[in-house]
Scaffold this motif. Structure first.
Motif, PDB file in Angstrom:
ATOM      1  N   GLN A   9      14.296   3.644 198.222  1.00 26.63           N
ATOM      2  CA  GLN A   9      14.789   3.388 196.927  1.00 26.63           C
ATOM      3  C   GLN A   9      14.157   4.229 195.963  1.00 26.63           C
ATOM      4  OE1 GLN A   9      17.689   0.563 196.698  1.00 26.63           O
ATOM      5  NE2 GLN A   9      17.692   1.553 198.585  1.00 26.63           N
ATOM      6  N   LEU A  10      14.514   5.592 196.024  1.00 28.06           N
ATOM      7  CA  LEU A  10      13.687   6.419 195.121  1.00 28.06           C
ATOM      8  C   LEU A  10      14.516   7.204 193.877  1.00 28.06           C
ATOM      9  CD1 LEU A  10      11.062   7.895 197.462  1.00 28.06           C
ATOM     10  CD2 LEU A  10      10.870   6.258 195.774  1.00 28.06           C
ATOM     11  N   ARG A  11      16.052   6.677 193.763  1.00 25.45           N
ATOM     12  CA  ARG A  11      17.048   7.378 192.847  1.00 25.45           C
ATOM     13  C   ARG A  11      16.923   6.218 191.604  1.00 25.45           C
ATOM     14  NH1 ARG A  11      23.010   6.675 193.276  1.00 25.45           N
ATOM     15  NH2 ARG A  11      23.683   7.992 191.278  1.00 25.45           N
ATOM     16  N   PHE A  12      16.595   6.732 190.470  1.00 22.53           N
ATOM     17  CA  PHE A  12      16.756   5.871 189.361  1.00 22.53           C
ATOM     18  C   PHE A  12      17.926   6.237 188.455  1.00 22.53           C
ATOM     19  CE2 PHE A  12      12.550   5.785 191.001  1.00 22.53           C
ATOM     20  CZ  PHE A  12      12.031   4.557 190.968  1.00 22.53           C
ATOM     21  N   LEU A  13      18.457   5.292 188.115  1.00 20.09           N
ATOM     22  CA  LEU A  13      19.902   5.462 187.569  1.00 20.09           C
ATOM     23  C   LEU A  13      19.930   4.860 186.005  1.00 20.09           C
ATOM     24  CD1 LEU A  13      22.642   6.968 187.658  1.00 20.09           C
ATOM     25  CD2 LEU A  13      23.216   4.692 188.960  1.00 20.09           C
ATOM     26  N   TRP A  14      20.097   5.306 184.895  1.00 19.82           N
ATOM     27  CA  TRP A  14      20.419   4.676 183.863  1.00 19.82           C
ATOM     28  C   TRP A  14      21.884   4.261 183.678  1.00 19.82           C
ATOM     29  CZ3 TRP A  14      18.819   6.765 178.201  1.00 19.82           C
ATOM     30  CH2 TRP A  14      19.094   5.376 177.266  1.00 19.82           C
TER      31      TRP A  14
ATOM     32  N   PRO B 109      15.778   3.045 178.195  1.00 25.01           N
ATOM     33  CA  PRO B 109      17.029   2.163 178.830  1.00 25.01           C
ATOM     34  C   PRO B 109      16.346   0.672 178.688  1.00 25.01           C
ATOM     35  CG  PRO B 109      16.101   3.454 180.588  1.00 25.01           C
ATOM     36  CD  PRO B 109      15.268   3.888 179.267  1.00 25.01           C
ATOM     37  N   ALA B 110      17.220  -0.253 178.357  1.00 22.35           N
ATOM     38  CA  ALA B 110      16.768  -1.664 178.534  1.00 22.35           C
ATOM     39  C   ALA B 110      16.450  -1.888 179.958  1.00 22.35           C
ATOM     40  CB  ALA B 110      18.014  -2.516 178.033  1.00 22.35           C
ATOM     41  N   GLU B 111      15.552  -3.056 179.958  1.00 21.40           N
ATOM     42  CA  GLU B 111      14.948  -3.345 181.196  1.00 21.40           C
ATOM     43  C   GLU B 111      16.059  -3.420 182.219  1.00 21.40           C
ATOM     44  OE1 GLU B 111      11.663  -4.162 183.400  1.00 21.40           O
ATOM     45  OE2 GLU B 111      11.759  -3.916 181.355  1.00 21.40           O
ATOM     46  N   GLY B 112      17.180  -4.290 182.055  1.00 21.79           N
ATOM     47  CA  GLY B 112      18.121  -4.485 183.074  1.00 21.79           C
ATOM     48  C   GLY B 112      19.170  -3.348 183.395  1.00 21.79           C
ATOM     49  N   ALA B 113      18.697  -2.351 182.605  1.00 21.67           N
ATOM     50  CA  ALA B 113      19.837  -1.211 182.572  1.00 21.67           C
ATOM     51  C   ALA B 113      19.544  -0.260 183.709  1.00 21.67           C
ATOM     52  CB  ALA B 113      20.177  -0.445 181.186  1.00 21.67           C
ATOM     53  N   VAL B 114      18.283  -0.257 184.235  1.00 19.74           N
ATOM     54  CA  VAL B 114      18.001   0.901 185.503  1.00 19.74           C
ATOM     55  C   VAL B 114      18.309   0.369 186.764  1.00 19.74           C
ATOM     56  CG1 VAL B 114      15.980   1.962 186.211  1.00 19.74           C
ATOM     57  CG2 VAL B 114      16.272   1.851 183.719  1.00 19.74           C
ATOM     58  N   VAL B 115      19.044   1.126 187.380  1.00 19.58           N
ATOM     59  CA  VAL B 115      19.255   0.909 188.892  1.00 19.58           C
ATOM     60  C   VAL B 115      18.734   1.693 189.810  1.00 19.58           C
ATOM     61  CG1 VAL B 115      21.368   0.486 190.322  1.00 19.58           C
ATOM     62  CG2 VAL B 115      21.470  -0.281 188.028  1.00 19.58           C
TER      63      VAL B 115
ATOM     64  N   LEU C 132      17.815  12.394 179.594  1.00 21.03           N
ATOM     65  CA  LEU C 132      18.049  12.276 181.306  1.00 21.03           C
ATOM     66  C   LEU C 132      18.525  10.643 181.758  1.00 21.03           C
ATOM     67  CD1 LEU C 132      14.391  13.671 182.188  1.00 21.03           C
ATOM     68  CD2 LEU C 132      16.760  14.639 182.311  1.00 21.03           C
ATOM     69  N   THR C 133      19.519  10.574 182.533  1.00 22.41           N
ATOM     70  CA  THR C 133      19.856   9.516 182.983  1.00 22.41           C
ATOM     71  C   THR C 133      19.806   9.316 184.203  1.00 22.41           C
ATOM     72  OG1 THR C 133      21.933  10.301 182.966  1.00 22.41           O
ATOM     73  CG2 THR C 133      21.623   9.476 180.868  1.00 22.41           C
ATOM     74  N   GLU C 134      19.515  10.258 185.168  1.00 24.67           N
ATOM     75  CA  GLU C 134      19.525  10.040 186.585  1.00 24.67           C
ATOM     76  C   GLU C 134      18.365  10.887 186.980  1.00 24.67           C
ATOM     77  OE1 GLU C 134      23.057  10.495 188.636  1.00 24.67           O
ATOM     78  OE2 GLU C 134      22.451  10.639 190.609  1.00 24.67           O
TER      79      GLU C 134
ATOM     80  N   LEU D 117      13.564   8.702 182.556  1.00 20.30           N
ATOM     81  CA  LEU D 117      14.982   7.803 182.109  1.00 20.30           C
ATOM     82  C   LEU D 117      14.870   7.807 180.293  1.00 20.30           C
ATOM     83  CD1 LEU D 117      16.118   5.511 184.746  1.00 20.30           C
ATOM     84  CD2 LEU D 117      16.760   7.958 184.447  1.00 20.30           C
ATOM     85  N   GLY D 118      15.709   8.338 179.766  1.00 22.59           N
ATOM     86  CA  GLY D 118      15.771   8.170 178.316  1.00 22.59           C
ATOM     87  C   GLY D 118      15.006   9.355 177.306  1.00 22.59           C
ATOM     88  N   LYS D 119      14.176  10.087 178.188  1.00 22.97           N
ATOM     89  CA  LYS D 119      13.513  11.221 177.785  1.00 22.97           C
ATOM     90  C   LYS D 119      14.585  12.491 177.480  1.00 22.97           C
ATOM     91  CE  LYS D 119       8.838   9.639 178.131  1.00 22.97           C
ATOM     92  NZ  LYS D 119       9.183   8.173 177.990  1.00 22.97           N
ATOM     93  N   LEU D 120      14.259  13.222 176.535  1.00 22.60           N
ATOM     94  CA  LEU D 120      14.691  14.507 176.193  1.00 22.60           C
ATOM     95  C   LEU D 120      14.366  15.639 176.695  1.00 22.60           C
ATOM     96  CD1 LEU D 120      15.659  13.980 172.343  1.00 22.60           C
ATOM     97  CD2 LEU D 120      17.270  13.904 174.116  1.00 22.60           C
ATOM     98  N   LEU D 121      14.967  16.446 177.647  1.00 20.45           N
ATOM     99  CA  LEU D 121      14.613  17.592 178.108  1.00 20.45           C
ATOM    100  C   LEU D 121      15.245  18.576 177.207  1.00 20.45           C
ATOM    101  CD1 LEU D 121      13.213  18.932 180.607  1.00 20.45           C
ATOM    102  CD2 LEU D 121      15.364  19.087 181.690  1.00 20.45           C
ATOM    103  N   VAL D 122      14.394  19.399 176.608  1.00 21.54           N
ATOM    104  CA  VAL D 122      14.904  20.509 175.604  1.00 21.54           C
ATOM    105  C   VAL D 122      14.545  21.951 176.051  1.00 21.54           C
ATOM    106  CG1 VAL D 122      14.267  21.322 173.244  1.00 21.54           C
ATOM    107  CG2 VAL D 122      14.388  18.777 173.806  1.00 21.54           C
ATOM    108  N   HIS D 123      15.636  22.726 175.919  1.00 22.03           N
ATOM    109  CA  HIS D 123      15.363  24.281 176.345  1.00 22.03           C
ATOM    110  C   HIS D 123      15.623  25.015 175.383  1.00 22.03           C
ATOM    111  CE1 HIS D 123      15.912  27.736 179.517  1.00 22.03           C
ATOM    112  NE2 HIS D 123      14.685  27.686 178.784  1.00 22.03           N
TER     113      HIS D 123
END
Length: 205
Positions: free
Chosen positions: A194-199, A171-177, A46-48, A29-35
């Motif tokens: 619980q394997l989905r990570f959402l910013w 993402p900030a500590e509390g911003a990841v669901v 990436l946000t999800e 989460l937060g990393k850039l995927l570049v193509h």
DNA sequence: TCTAGGATCGGCT
DNA sequence: GCCGATCCTAGAT
């Protein structure tokens, strides 16, 4: 906002992927995927994402040790892409994680266009709402022009057209669901993992 | 060969 | 929020 990004000094190396899949997923989460294509370069933040934990995970394509022509790259070394076709018409992109042969990967579900925005708009169509450009796995692939021809691609190779970039944003500590994964209701117990990570971003403003 | 089902999307209500 | 499109893939026969 720059129209392109010199990522040569920030490409994420193989050691990042070669760790427990849940941890990789969280840190994607937060990393850039570049193509980069002949049309130009697109970068998505990436946000999800969703983790898929190999043979013991009934929702995973490698569940039970299944090894087919389609999922072969998921069994390969970490840091490679696993691209497959879903519902006969949409593509889904995964990044292979953990040890080679573990059959684990992270599905990339959503991102925000960070550069190459005009190209994303051209690929996704003029009438698509701004917030809907890359808010699903198939849309993400369409925005980045990824398909089965990119299956097995090494994101860590020197000069790779597809790569993951760390520009320090996270993402900030509390911003990841964390939630259960989407669309895997028939996977028994694994459907509740619980394997989905959402910013979770601020939507106002 | 045949068949059932799928890690989704977009249009419509 | 609901629902149909659409066709590949994997497993069964």
């Amino acid at each position: 906002m720059p129209s392109s990004f010199d990522s040569s000094h920030a490409v994420v190396g193989r050691a990042f992927y070669q760790r427990p899949t849940e941890r990789v997923a969280r840190e994607l989460l937060g990393k850039l995927l570049v193509h980069s294509t002949e049309d130009g370069e697109v970068g998505l933040r990436l946000t999800e994402v969703e983790a898929y934990l190999g043979p013991t995970d009934r929702a995973s394509h490698t569940w039970g040790g299944r090894r087919t022509a389609r999922n072969l790259s998921m069994w390969g070394p970490p840091g490679h892409a696993y691209l497959y076709l879903i519902y006969g018409l949409h593509h889904c992109a995964n990044l292979v994680t953990a040890e080679e042969g573990s059959g684990e990967a992270v599905l990339l579900r959503a991102g925000l266009p960070t550069f190459g925005h005009q190209l994303v708009r051209a690929r996704r169509g003029p009438r698509v709402a701004e917030t809907r450009l890359c808010d699903g796995p198939g849309k993400l692939c369409q925005a980045l022009a990824l398909d089965r021809s990119h299956d097995g691609l090494d994101l860590c190779a020197l000069g790779a057209s597809l790569r993951l970039v760390d520009d320090g944003v996270r993402p900030a500590e509390g911003a990841v669901v964390r939630t259960a994964r989407i669309g895997v209701e028939s996977a028994g117990d694994a459907a509740r993992w619980q394997l989905r990570f959402l910013w979770q971003m601020e939507t106002a403003g």
